[in-house]
Design an enzyme around this catalytic site. Structure first.
Site, PDB file in Angstrom:
ATOM      1  N   HIS A  86       0.795  -1.297   0.204  1.00  0.00           N
ATOM      2  CA  HIS A  86       0.136   0.174  -0.058  1.00  0.00           C
ATOM      3  C   HIS A  86       0.457   1.142  -0.116  1.00  0.00           C
ATOM      4  O   HIS A  86       0.644   2.602   0.037  1.00  0.00           O
ATOM      5  CB  HIS A  86      -1.040  -0.388   1.065  1.00  0.00           C
ATOM      6  N   ASP A 222       0.869  -7.889   1.687  1.00  0.00           N
ATOM      7  CA  ASP A 222       1.256  -6.110   1.638  1.00  0.00           C
ATOM      8  C   ASP A 222       3.094  -6.214   1.556  1.00  0.00           C
ATOM      9  O   ASP A 222       3.016  -5.236   2.978  1.00  0.00           O
ATOM     10  CB  ASP A 222       0.854  -5.738   3.329  1.00  0.00           C
ATOM     11  N   SER A 650       3.829   2.013   8.215  1.00  0.00           N
ATOM     12  CA  SER A 650       3.804   0.961   7.676  1.00  0.00           C
ATOM     13  C   SER A 650       4.851   0.698   6.932  1.00  0.00           C
ATOM     14  O   SER A 650       6.100   2.079   5.821  1.00  0.00           O
ATOM     15  CB  SER A 650       2.727   1.782   6.425  1.00  0.00           C
TER      16      SER A 650
END
Length: 715
Positions: A86, A222, A650
C-alpha cells in the site's frame, strides 16, 4: 560529539528509567541510557552503537522514509528496498495501464534494465539529529502572541537549517516536541531515482481489502520492492540511465528461522502522528463532532467512486489509489470513535486534568498554570460545531478532484490571465501539463456524482455557518445540487483539457471570475480558512495553554507519558511476538500468526477483496512451501507483536535481537484503535507480514529467485 553526549546525560535526568517496555516511540540517540538495558533483558543482542551511530554504519542507515509517508528498509548491497504494497500503491498504479496492469497482475523485473521509474518517488536517509531547544526557546518569551512566537521560531529554524545543510547536500528539518517545549533538528539525505523492482498481484498485496483492513486475523502479502539508484560516486542524482544501484552504508540480513510467542521484536520507522498529550476536550470533540463527519464524508466519496470503479479496469485504475487512501482513514476514524468511547478515554483524561488543575492552583504554581485547563476547555467548547463543519468540508475537498480547483489549476490560470504575452508563453506549457495530469486521474461522470453528493451532505449536515454560496444554492435547489453541478460542469473551463487550451489561447480574467466551479470552490475555500477575531484570540490562548499543560504535566509528574508524540521522525519501538485471545476465525494453533491455508479458506472466486490466483490455490493444496515452511509444516503469512506503532510505520522492518529482518509491519488491530491517543497495554498489536511469506511469494509463487539471491539469508 562531546556536546551531544553532555546533552544525552542531562536529558536522561528528566526521564525515569521505569518505563513500560512495549509502550513508547523512542529517539535513537537516547536508546543507550533510556531503553538499552530493558531491551537486553527482552532479547536484544546489539549494542546501542550498532543501532544508532553518527560515526559508523548502524541500523539507522538501513531505514528510510519512503516517499514522505511510509517507511522502508535496505535489504541488499545493491540498493534493494522493501516496503508495503500500500506504500508503493501510487507508484505501481502510475506505472500501470489497462494493457499492462501491474497493479492487478503483479510485476517482477527480470533484470535491472526492466526496473521501472515512476515520475516522482524518493527515499530519505537519516544522517543525524541534535538538540536545539535552548537556542530556539532563547528567541521567544511568554508575552508573545502565538503568531509572533511562531515567526521568531521560524526565523531561527531557517538559520539552523542553513547552517547544517552543507550547501544543499542535506535536507534539514527542525521539529517541535512535547508541544513546543523541546526542539531537535534532523539531517537527511534524499535519493530521487527510485525504481519499481516488483510487486505481487493486487489479489495478494491487498487481500482482504477494506473488509479486513485493521482486522485480525489477516492474510495479506502487503509488500512491494524498489531499488535506489545513485551517481557513480554514490551521491543522489536525478534519473539517468547512467546511474547505478546505491551501495547503502548498512542493509538488513533476512532471517527465515521464523518467530514464536515472546520472541523479542523491535521496529524502526517513521510514525506519522500520535496525540497522546491531547486534552480531554480534544478527545471529546473528535469522538462526537469531528470524526463522525469525517466518516460520513469519506463514505459518501467512496460510494460514488466505487460505482464507477467496478465498471472497468481502466476506471478502477483511475480511482484505486485515491479510494484506498480515503478508505484507510474512513475505517480508522470509525474505529477511533468506537475504541475511545468504549474505554472512556476522555473521562480518564479529564480526571488527570482535574488533578493537574488542583496542582496548578497551588500558590507556587498558580501564576503560571492556574488558568491552563479552563482556557483549553473554553477553546474546545467554542470550536466543537466548527470541527464538525470543517470535517464535512475537508472530505469534499479530499474526494472531489474539483473541490479545490480554484487554488490549484485555477490560481495558475488567474496568474496567466494577468501576465503579459512574454510571461504567458513561459507559463503555458506547465499549466497545460498540470491540466493533462489532473484529467488523467479523473472521470467526469464520476466527478459530477462525487461533488454533487458531497455538496448535498455538507449542506444538510455541516451545521455551523455554511459557505455563503453553498447556503444560497441549497435554498434555490431544495438541497439537491445534482442539476447545478451538471450545469456547472457543462460551463466550466476546468472540465476538459481542450477548454483549458482554449483559455490559454484567449485568456480572460472576467471569464475565469464567472466560471461556476471557480466561484463555488473559491467561496468554500475562503469560508474554510476564515477565522474570526474571537477565534484567533481563542486559538492563541489555547496554543499557549496546551504548551503549558504539557510542561506542567511533566514538571508535576502527573503525566505518565515519558516520550514525545510521533511526528514523522525516526523512532524505535520494542516489544515481543504476542498473541491475542483465541479466535475461531484463525486456524493457527496460537493466535499470533496466520497461515496460507487460512488465506485460502477466505477465498471467494471473482470477489474484489477475497479472490486469489489459481496458482496459490494449487501450491497450497500441494504444500509447495519450500524452505519457507514453518516447523509445523504450514506457511505462515502474518504475525502479531505488541510494538507501539502508528500510521507512517507502514513498511517498517520488524527485527529480531540480532537486527535481522523477520517481518514487515503494515497494520494495527481495530480493538486498540485508540492507540494514537492512548496506549492499550492489553490489546494493542502490530500486524506484520512474515518475511518467509514475502520471500515465498517472490521466489516460489512468482519465480523471481534472482531477487531473493541478492539478499543475505540467515537460516
Amino acid at each position: 560529539m562531546k556536546k551531544l553526549l553532555l546533552f544525552v546525560v542531562s536529558a536522561i535526568m528528566l526521564v525515569p528509567a521505569s518505563v513500560k517496555a512495549d509502550e513508547g516511540m523512542w529517539f535513537l540517540m537516547f536508546i543507550e541510557r533510556l531503553n538499552h538495558r530493558d531491551m537486553q533483558k527482552m532479547g536484544l543482542q546489539l549494542t546501542a552503537e550498532e543501532i544508532y551511530s553518527i560515526n559508523n554504519h548502524s541500523l539507522k542507515d538501513a531505514i528510510v522514509q519512503f516517499n514522505g509517508g511510509c517507511t522502508a528498509e535496505m535489504i541488499s548491497k545493491d540498493g534493494l528496498v522493501l516496503t508495503n504494497h500500500h506504500c508503493g500503491y501510487d507508484a505501481i498504479a502510475e506505472l500501470s495501464s489497462a494493457e499492462k496492469n501491474y497493479l492487478k497482475n503483479g510485476y517482477w523485473a527480470k533484470n535491472r534494465a526492466d526496473e521501472l521509474k515512476p515520475s516522482s518517488l524518493y527515499v530519505r536517509f537519516f544522517v543525524r539529529m541534535d538538540d536545539c531547544t535552548k537556542r530556539i526557546l532563547s528567541v521567544v518569551n511568554p508575552t508573545m502572541s502565538e503568531a509572533d512566537r511562531e515567526k521568531a521560531i521560524n526565523a531561527e529554524i531557517a538559520k539552523i537549517e542553513k547552517e547544517n545543510n552543507e550547501g544543499g547536500k542535506y535536507t534539514v528539518s527542525v521539529r517541535p516536541f512535547f508541544q513546543g517545549n523541546e526542539y531537535y533538528y534532523f539531517v537527511y539525505q534524499d535519493y530521487k531515482d527510485v525504481r519499481l523492482v516488483g510487486t505481487p498481484p493486487e489479489s495478494l498485496g491487498k487481500f482482504g481489502g477494506d473488509t479486513d483492513n485493521w482486522e485480525w486475523p489477516r492474510h495479506t502479502a502487503d509488500f512491494s520492492m524498489f531499488r535506489v539508484y545513485a551517481d557513480a560516486n554514490g551521491n543522489p542524482a536525478e534519473y539517468s540511465t547512467n546511474n547505478v544501484p546505491l551501495k547503502p552504508k548498512h542493509y538488513l540480513p533476512v532471517n527465515i528461522g521464523g518467530v514464536k510467542e515472546n520472541d523479542f521484536a523491535m521496529i524502526l520507522g517513521y510514525p506519522g502522528r500520535t496525540n497522546r498529550w491531547m486534552p480531554a476536550g480534544g478527545i471529546e470533540q473528535n469522538v462526537k463532532f469531528a470524526y463522525p463527519a469525517w466518516v460520513e464524508g469519506s463514505k459518501t466519496g467512496m460510494d460514488n467512486m466505487k460505482k464507477y470503479m467496478v465498471q472497468s479496469d481502466a476506471l478502477n485504475l483511475i480511482y484505486a489509489s485515491k479510494f484506498a487512501g480515503v478508505a484507510n482513514y474512513w475505517k480508522n476514524r470509525q474505529g477511533m470513535i468506537d475504541a475511545l468511547s468504549k474505554f472512556g478515554t476522555a473521562k480518564t483524561k479529564a480526571a488527570q486534568e482535574a488533578k493537574f488543575h488542583k496542582w496548578a492552583n497551588q500558590p507556587a504554581n498558580k501564576a503560571k498554570y492556574g488558568n491552563v485547563v479552563p482556557t483549553i476547555n473554553k477553546f474546545y467548547a467554542m470550536t466543537n460545531e466548527k470541527s464538525r463543519h470543517d470535517n464535512y468540508m475537508m472530505q469534499l475537498f479530499r474526494t472531489s478532484a474539483f473541490g479545490t480547483v480554484s487554488r490549484g489549476l485555477g490560481r495558475q490560470l488567474e496568474n496567466y490571465a494577468k501576465a503579459d504575452a512574454t510571461k504567458r508563453a513561459q507559463m503555458a506549457p506547465a499549466i497545460l501539463e498540470m491540466a493533462q495530469g489532473m484529467h488523467s486521474e479523473l472521470h467526469i461522470p464520476a466527478e459530477k456524482d462525487i461533488l454533487a453528493a458531497q455538496l448535498n451532505l455538507y449542506a444538510k449536515k455541516a451545521g455551523y455557518t455554511l459557505a455563503p454560496m453553498v447556503e444560497k444554492l441549497a435554498k434555490e435547489n431544495n438541497g439537491d445540487f445534482t442539476k447545478y453541478v451538471n450545469a456547472a460542469f457543462d460551463l466550466s473551463i476546468f472540465t476538459s483539457v481542450d477548454r483549458v487550451k482554449a483559455f490559454l489561447d484567449l485568456p480572460s480574467e472576467e471569464l475565469l471570475k464567472n466560471d461556476p466551479l471557480f466561484v463555488l470552490t473559491n467561496d468554500m475555500l475562503n469560508h474554510y480558512s476564515f477565522r474570526s477575531e474571537e477565534l484567533i484570540k481563542s486559538q492563541n490562548d489555547f496554543g499557549a495553554s496546551f504548551r503549558l499543560l504539557v510542561e506542567g504535566l511533566r514538571e508535576s509528574k502527573i503525566g505518565e507519558i515519558k516520550y514525545p508524540d510521533a511526528n514523522s521522525t525516526l523512532r524505535l519501538t520494542y516489544g515481543k511476538v504476542r498473541s491475542l485471545p483465541a479466535d475461531k476465525r484463525n486456524d493457527a494453533s496460537i493466535n499470533n500468526y496466520t497461515t496460507l491455508a487460512g488465506q485460502v479458506k477466505k477465498y471467494k472466486k471473482g470477489d474484489l477483496e477475497f479472490d486469489l490466483p489459481t496458482r496459490v490455490l494449487e501450491m497450497n493444496a500441494k504444500k509447495e512451501f519450500g524452505r519457507y515452511a514453518d516447523k509445523d509444516g504450514s506457511l505462515h503469512v502474518n504475525f502479531l507483536t505488541d510494538n507501539d506503532i502508528t500510521g507512517g510505520n507502514s513498511g517498517s522492518p520488524v527485527l529480531n535481537g540480532k537486527g535481522e529482518l523477520i517481518g514487515l509491519a503494515f497494520d494495527g488491530n481495530i480493538e486498540a484503535m485508540a492507540g494514537d491517543v492512548i496506549f492499550d497495554k492489553k490489546l494493542q498489536r502490530t500486524i506484520n507480514v512474515d518475511i518467509r511469506y514475502v520471500l515465498w511469494v517472490i521466489e516460489n509463487f512468482s519465480g523471481a529467485k534472482h531477487i531473493v539471491d541478492e539478499m543475505t539469508i540467515v537460516k
